[in-house]
Scaffold this motif. Structure first.
Motif, PDB file in Angstrom:
ATOM      1  N   VAL A 132      19.066  73.172   9.276  1.00 34.39           N
ATOM      2  CA  VAL A 132      19.103  73.129  10.746  1.00 34.39           C
ATOM      3  C   VAL A 132      18.734  71.726  11.232  1.00 34.39           C
ATOM      4  O   VAL A 132      19.448  71.121  12.032  1.00 34.39           O
ATOM      5  N   PHE A 133      17.628  71.199  10.744  1.00 32.73           N
ATOM      6  CA  PHE A 133      17.157  69.896  11.223  1.00 32.73           C
ATOM      7  C   PHE A 133      18.113  68.756  10.891  1.00 32.73           C
ATOM      8  O   PHE A 133      18.230  67.797  11.649  1.00 32.73           O
ATOM      9  N   ARG A 134      18.826  68.847   9.771  1.00 32.11           N
ATOM     10  CA  ARG A 134      19.780  67.790   9.395  1.00 32.11           C
ATOM     11  C   ARG A 134      20.864  67.595  10.453  1.00 32.11           C
ATOM     12  O   ARG A 134      21.350  66.481  10.635  1.00 32.11           O
ATOM     13  N   LEU A 135      21.245  68.668  11.105  1.00 32.38           N
ATOM     14  CA  LEU A 135      22.270  68.564  12.144  1.00 32.38           C
ATOM     15  C   LEU A 135      21.845  67.648  13.286  1.00 32.38           C
ATOM     16  O   LEU A 135      22.676  67.176  14.057  1.00 32.38           O
ATOM     17  N   GLY A 160      19.752  64.915  12.699  1.00 38.00           N
ATOM     18  CA  GLY A 160      19.282  63.664  12.113  1.00 38.00           C
ATOM     19  C   GLY A 160      17.848  63.708  11.618  1.00 38.00           C
ATOM     20  O   GLY A 160      17.203  62.665  11.498  1.00 38.00           O
ATOM     21  N   MET A 161      17.334  64.891  11.331  1.00 44.24           N
ATOM     22  CA  MET A 161      15.961  65.034  10.845  1.00 44.24           C
ATOM     23  C   MET A 161      15.977  65.695   9.474  1.00 44.24           C
ATOM     24  O   MET A 161      16.952  66.326   9.098  1.00 44.24           O
ATOM     25  N   ARG A 162      14.888  65.540   8.760  1.00 40.83           N
ATOM     26  CA  ARG A 162      14.719  66.179   7.451  1.00 40.83           C
ATOM     27  C   ARG A 162      13.354  66.840   7.410  1.00 40.83           C
ATOM     28  O   ARG A 162      12.408  66.374   8.025  1.00 40.83           O
ATOM     29  N   VAL A 163      13.255  67.893   6.636  1.00 41.85           N
ATOM     30  CA  VAL A 163      11.982  68.563   6.409  1.00 41.85           C
ATOM     31  C   VAL A 163      11.395  67.955   5.140  1.00 41.85           C
ATOM     32  O   VAL A 163      12.083  67.803   4.141  1.00 41.85           O
ATOM     33  N   GLY A 164      10.112  67.572   5.209  1.00 39.45           N
ATOM     34  CA  GLY A 164       9.491  66.973   4.037  1.00 39.45           C
ATOM     35  C   GLY A 164       7.987  66.921   4.174  1.00 39.45           C
ATOM     36  O   GLY A 164       7.402  67.479   5.096  1.00 39.45           O
ATOM     37  N   VAL A 165       7.377  66.235   3.242  1.00 41.83           N
ATOM     38  CA  VAL A 165       5.932  66.069   3.220  1.00 41.83           C
ATOM     39  C   VAL A 165       5.607  64.681   3.743  1.00 41.83           C
ATOM     40  O   VAL A 165       6.236  63.702   3.355  1.00 41.83           O
ATOM     41  N   VAL A 166       4.620  64.610   4.618  1.00 43.52           N
ATOM     42  CA  VAL A 166       4.171  63.317   5.134  1.00 43.52           C
ATOM     43  C   VAL A 166       2.687  63.160   4.831  1.00 43.52           C
ATOM     44  O   VAL A 166       1.964  64.144   4.672  1.00 43.52           O
ATOM     45  N   VAL A 167       2.259  61.937   4.770  1.00 46.47           N
ATOM     46  CA  VAL A 167       0.848  61.653   4.520  1.00 46.47           C
ATOM     47  C   VAL A 167       0.060  62.019   5.769  1.00 46.47           C
ATOM     48  O   VAL A 167       0.417  61.632   6.878  1.00 46.47           O
ATOM     49  N   GLY A 168      -1.000  62.790   5.568  1.00 48.65           N
ATOM     50  CA  GLY A 168      -1.836  63.209   6.686  1.00 48.65           C
ATOM     51  C   GLY A 168      -2.771  62.114   7.139  1.00 48.65           C
ATOM     52  O   GLY A 168      -2.928  61.078   6.491  1.00 48.65           O
ATOM     53  N   ARG A 169      -3.408  62.357   8.242  1.00 43.03           N
ATOM     54  CA  ARG A 169      -4.401  61.432   8.768  1.00 43.03           C
ATOM     55  C   ARG A 169      -5.701  61.611   7.993  1.00 43.03           C
ATOM     56  O   ARG A 169      -6.004  62.715   7.522  1.00 43.03           O
ATOM     57  N   PRO A 170      -6.513  60.575   7.855  1.00 42.35           N
ATOM     58  CA  PRO A 170      -7.749  60.678   7.090  1.00 42.35           C
ATOM     59  C   PRO A 170      -8.660  61.828   7.567  1.00 42.35           C
ATOM     60  O   PRO A 170      -9.258  62.518   6.746  1.00 42.35           O
TER      61      PRO A 170
END
Length: 95
Positions: free
Chosen positions: A74-77, A79-89
């Motif tokens: 859904v998100f690719r449509l 221009g986005m991707r689902v993934g893991v991001v680095v969290g805030r400290p």
């Protein structure tokens, strides 16, 4: 299809920011994409995303247990991707 009233780029930026901040769920983001970007009803949006209507309804309600692949499709449509991001400290202080 009704014409969205908001600037697509600004809406996408807003949704991305809310997702990054953790103030918007995946389901909420999908609903906003449907309403604010496409202006489609659930039936037409589900068809566009190649999802069943039931699956779309579950996604928008943050129900069920969608796979990353389903969310990503859904998100690719948009221009986005689902993934893991680095969290805030401060998020890591709990451990």
């Amino acid at each position: 299809m009704k014409k969205p009233q908001e600037d697509r780029g600004a809406v996408l930026d807003d949704i991305r920011q809310q997702l990054a901040d953790g103030t918007l769920s995946f389901g909420g983001a999908i609903r906003q994409l449907r309403l604010r970007v496409t202006g489609l009803n659930q039936t037409d949006f589900a068809r566009m995303c190649k999802l069943s209507l039931r699956t779309l309804r579950q996604l928008e309600q943050d129900a069920g247990n969608p796979t990353v692949a389903t969310l990503d499709s859904v998100f690719r449509l948009f221009g986005m991707r689902v993934g893991v991001v680095v969290g805030r400290p401060r998020d890591m202080e709990r451990f």
